[in-house]
Design an enzyme around this catalytic site. Structure first.
Site, PDB file in Angstrom:
ATOM      1  CB  THR A 287      -4.620   9.363   0.357  1.00 26.58           C
ATOM      2  OG1 THR A 287      -5.851   8.528   0.228  1.00 26.58           O
ATOM      3  CG2 THR A 287      -4.387   9.903  -0.758  1.00 26.58           C
TER       4      THR A 287
ATOM      5  CB  CYS B  32     -11.397   6.928  -2.156  1.00 23.61           C
ATOM      6  SG  CYS B  32     -11.374   6.094  -0.820  1.00 23.61           S
TER       7      CYS B  32
HETATM    8  C1  LIG Z   1      -6.707   0.174  -1.399  1.00 26.80           C
HETATM    9  C2  LIG Z   1      -6.785   1.256  -0.805  1.00 26.80           C
HETATM   10  N1  LIG Z   1      -5.755   2.037  -0.976  1.00 26.80           N
HETATM   11  C3  LIG Z   1      -5.745   3.272  -0.232  1.00 26.80           C
HETATM   12  C4  LIG Z   1      -6.670   3.717   0.186  1.00 26.80           C
HETATM   13  C5  LIG Z   1      -6.671   5.205   0.644  1.00 26.80           C
HETATM   14  O1  LIG Z   1      -6.453   5.170   2.144  1.00 26.80           O
HETATM   15  P1  LIG Z   1      -7.097   6.366   2.974  1.00 26.80           P
HETATM   16  O2  LIG Z   1      -8.538   6.537   2.986  1.00 26.80           O
HETATM   17  O3  LIG Z   1      -6.504   6.071   4.351  1.00 26.80           O
HETATM   18  O4  LIG Z   1      -6.223   7.467   2.462  1.00 26.80           O
HETATM   19  C6  LIG Z   1      -7.986   3.144   0.140  1.00 26.80           C
HETATM   20  C7  LIG Z   1      -9.131   3.707   0.818  1.00 26.80           C
HETATM   21  O5  LIG Z   1     -10.324   3.145   0.560  1.00 26.80           O
HETATM   22  C8  LIG Z   1      -8.072   1.750  -0.270  1.00 26.80           C
HETATM   23  O6  LIG Z   1      -9.160   0.999  -0.392  1.00 26.80           O
END
Ligand SMILES: Cc1ncc(COP(=O)(O)O)c(C=O)c1O
Length: 387
Positions: free
Chosen positions: A73, A331
């Site tokens: 993120t 998420c």
């Molecule tokens: C494609 C994608 N981008 C970004 C993220 C965000 O990553 P993080 O959980 O490390 O913040 C995710 C999380 O599921 C994801 O699947």
């Protein structure tokens, strides 16, 4: 209680015992601040720079091109905002007749990209979505004239579809447009080479490949103009302020190394496991539709619809029956909106409402998947039965 079968590895993965051990070791033995000049600090700095070299090398980048962040993120936010600030430094002062700068994205971007686009809209940016086909493959032809930035999810978290970004990357390069790749689901699942992808920035996060949570990275091509998100110390070449969490970084480096060591046989075996599971489910839960079946997919991901079944009800029933899987994006949990990528692929309402995602890891066994298929077939049949 039935034994839990965990099939939600695109949401997160359990950290491997070796990784936990490495994080603990570095936390205990090398606790110094890598910015300190005394021996403890130098010890931590040495580990930090070794990890940077190790990780960057495995991803086809220079050590100086890698900065550490708290995860996917943050990396996505940092990339888009850091590049957008440079692309339109004086946008706030733009006159009413000036054309809006455009950010090109693909449908179903993760919220850490989609929400940044929304924030950029308040600063005058317009988002332009490239189309996808019914399997979620990008259909790229050209870019709007005022495109200043492009961002594409390299491997989709919902469907596992892996994009061929070559045509887009070439167009971006020849027009001087920065290209960001969200490779959070790709790194640690398929080989990723920053240099050959020809992107400007690329994000990843350790908890998707059996590393620790709260650590990730952003690759930024050498020479790229880029502004930081927040201000503080001069860590990470003044692009990401804050004392580096060396133990987590060491854990991430080891997780990536362990993945690369087992990668060749692991991917083949995983794909076989996934394909077998897919065949059994299609057979025993007919009618069933595999979403993204014609795309090149992550070897661990299966997105499947069971027409006539409500996805929410299925998720709850499977959880009670000891199967951990997902629908929509984890998420964005709590949201009942359909996954935008499934809508963009043209799925009918019945198909996207009944879609669930199973995501495997090398830790899953054949026996576990047989057992999971049994339970899923039972639950789907029960939910299809008229009340
Ligand atoms: C494609 C994608 N981008 C970004 C993220 C965000 O990553 P993080 O959980 O490390 O913040 C995710 C999380 O599921 C994801 O699947």
């Amino acid at each position: 209680m039935p034994q839990m079968i965990y099939l939600d590895h695109n949401a997160t993965t359990p950290p491997l015992p070796e990784v936990i051990e490495e994080v603990t070791r570095v936390m205990r033995d090398c606790f110094g601040n890598p910015g300190s000049r005394h021996r403890e600090g130098r010890k931590a700095r040495q580990i930090l720079e070794e990890c940077r070299e190790n990780i960057a090398g495995r991803l086809g980048a220079l050590p100086s091109e890698l900065i550490f962040t708290s995860g996917g993120t943050e990396s996505n936010n940092l990339a888009l905002r850091g590049l957008a600030d440079v692309a339109t430094p004086h946008q706030a002062a733009a006159g009413p007749g000036d054309p809006s700068p455009v950010i090109v994205i693909s449908p179903g971007e993760h919220p850490s990209i989609a929400q940044v686009c929304r924030a950029l809209a308040e600063r005058g940016w317009q988002s332009h979505q490239l189309p996808v086909d019914s399997s979620g493959r990008l259909q790229f032809k050209d870019l709007p004239a005022t495109t200043r930035l492009a961002a594409v999810i390299l491997a989709h978290n919902e469907t596992g579809a892996i994009q061929d970004i070559k045509p887009l990357a070439e167009t971006c390069r020849s027009n001087g447009i920065p290209l960001h790749l969200d490779a959070v689901q790709a790194v640690g699942k398929i080989p990723v080479n920053f240099r050959s992808l020809a992107a400007t920035t690329l994000s990843f996060g350790a908890h998707k490949f059996h590393g620790p949570r709260g650590i990730g990275g952003l690759l930024i091509k050498e020479g790229t103009k880029f502004s930081p998100l927040h201000y503080g110390g001069h860590q990470e070449a003044a692009r990401r302020a804050g004392t580096e969490p060396v133990p987590l970084i060491a854990g991430m480096a080891l997780a990536l190394e362990l993945w690369q060591q087992r990668q060749a046989w692991h991917s083949v075996r995983l794909e076989q496991l996934r394909d077998h599971f897919q065949t059994v489910l299609c057979d025993r839960c007919s009618p069933a539709v595999v979403n993204g079946i014609d795309a090149w997919r992550l070897p661990n991901t299966l997105n499947i619809s069971f027409p006539g079944v409500d996805g929410e009800a299925l998720l709850v029933a499977l959880d009670l029956d000891g199967i951990a899987c997902s629908l929509g994006t984890t998420c964005a949990s709590g949201a009942t909106e359909p996954a935008p990528i499934l809508v963009a692929m043209g799925l009918t309402t019945d198909l996207y409402r009944s879609a669930v995602r199973f995501s495997l890891s090398f830790l899953n066994t054949h026996a576990e998947l047989e057992e999971a298929a049994d339970r899923i077939a039972r639950v789907v049949a029960a939910l299809r039965k008229p009340a």
